[in-house]
Design a protein around this motif. Structure first.
Motif, mmCIF file in Angstrom:
data_model
loop_
_atom_site.group_PDB
_atom_site.id
_atom_site.type_symbol
_atom_site.label_atom_id
_atom_site.label_comp_id
_atom_site.label_asym_id
_atom_site.label_seq_id
_atom_site.Cartn_x
_atom_site.Cartn_y
_atom_site.Cartn_z
ATOM 1 N N ALA A 58 -5.260 -19.827 75.010
ATOM 2 C CA ALA A 58 -4.750 -20.149 75.532
ATOM 3 C C ALA A 58 -4.802 -19.446 77.635
ATOM 4 C CB ALA A 58 -3.335 -20.116 74.993
ATOM 5 N N HIS A 59 -4.689 -18.059 77.119
ATOM 6 C CA HIS A 59 -4.201 -17.037 78.310
ATOM 7 C C HIS A 59 -5.498 -17.166 78.944
ATOM 8 C CE1 HIS A 59 -2.635 -14.395 80.834
ATOM 9 N NE2 HIS A 59 -4.148 -13.848 80.858
ATOM 10 N N GLN A 60 -6.235 -17.755 78.051
ATOM 11 C CA GLN A 60 -8.028 -17.928 79.108
ATOM 12 C C GLN A 60 -8.489 -19.035 79.571
ATOM 13 O OE1 GLN A 60 -11.533 -16.335 76.140
ATOM 14 N NE2 GLN A 60 -10.767 -14.181 77.088
ATOM 15 N N LEU A 61 -8.049 -19.392 78.580
ATOM 16 C CA LEU A 61 -7.962 -21.469 79.593
ATOM 17 C C LEU A 61 -7.262 -21.700 80.344
ATOM 18 C CD1 LEU A 61 -9.312 -23.873 78.232
ATOM 19 C CD2 LEU A 61 -7.107 -24.313 76.834
ATOM 20 N N VAL A 62 -5.354 -20.976 80.397
ATOM 21 C CA VAL A 62 -5.155 -20.907 81.634
ATOM 22 C C VAL A 62 -5.735 -21.089 82.688
ATOM 23 C CG1 VAL A 62 -2.725 -21.183 82.546
ATOM 24 C CG2 VAL A 62 -2.927 -21.654 80.406
ATOM 25 N N GLU A 63 -6.477 -19.335 82.775
ATOM 26 C CA GLU A 63 -7.125 -18.851 84.140
ATOM 27 C C GLU A 63 -8.081 -19.766 83.965
ATOM 28 O OE1 GLU A 63 -7.637 -14.765 82.897
ATOM 29 O OE2 GLU A 63 -6.371 -13.965 83.071
ATOM 30 N N VAL A 64 -8.407 -20.501 83.644
ATOM 31 C CA VAL A 64 -9.967 -21.606 84.403
ATOM 32 C C VAL A 64 -8.752 -23.123 84.504
ATOM 33 C CG1 VAL A 64 -11.643 -22.837 83.451
ATOM 34 C CG2 VAL A 64 -11.317 -20.731 82.300
#
Length: 155
Positions: A58-64
């Motif tokens: 979720a953290h990586q997805l939000v960064e993208v």
């Protein structure tokens, strides 16, 4: 015969232990094959591991989605359909920042497991005054049972 046994005893790595052999008494073809029995099958997952995985993804997805990470970095963690959905969300700017000072804040990640090899999760993202929801589905795919994102939604 005794000389041969003495040579084998001097080099224990050359003769198989009973635990290294399969039921028919054959040695595995590859050293990692001996460890395959010790590894849990892909359908057996612990809830804490899946929860931590969902939070990291979720953290990586939000960064993208906010533009701070290139979408290509998640390509190997998504299926073709999942990456297509992610790319279209990035193109339309699903999570737009109000300004450079607006940093995304993630709420708690809520996850559930509809089947043994799948996790569905959602997270609230605060961007300045706006709040967004991001939902995704992770499934175990391939012979190694690697987790891959198969669906992404953001509103």
């Amino acid at each position: 015969m005794t000389a041969r046994l003495n040579r084998l005893a001097a080099r224990p790595h050359l003769h198989p232990r009973a635990s290294d052999c399969d039921r028919a008494g054959r040695r595995p073809l590859h050293p990692r094959a001996a460890c395959a029995a010790a590894v849990a099958p892909p359908d057996d997952r612990d809830d804490d591991g899946a929860r931590a995985l969902a939070a990291r993804f979720a953290h990586q997805l939000v960064e993208v989605l906010t533009g701070t990470r290139p979408s290509g970095q998640l390509m190997r963690h998504t299926t073709l359909d999942g990456y297509g959905q992610l790319a279209s969300l990035v193109r339309v700017g699903a999570l737009r920042r109000g300004g450079p000072a607006d940093r995304p804040r993630l709420g708690p990640v809520h996850d559930r497991s509809p089947s043994p090899g799948a996790v569905e999760a959602c997270v609230r993202v605060d961007l300045g005054r706006r709040q967004h929801m991001v939902a995704f589905r992770l499934e175990r795919r391939g012979p190694a049972g690697q987790w891959r994102c198969t669906a992404v939604e953001a509103r």
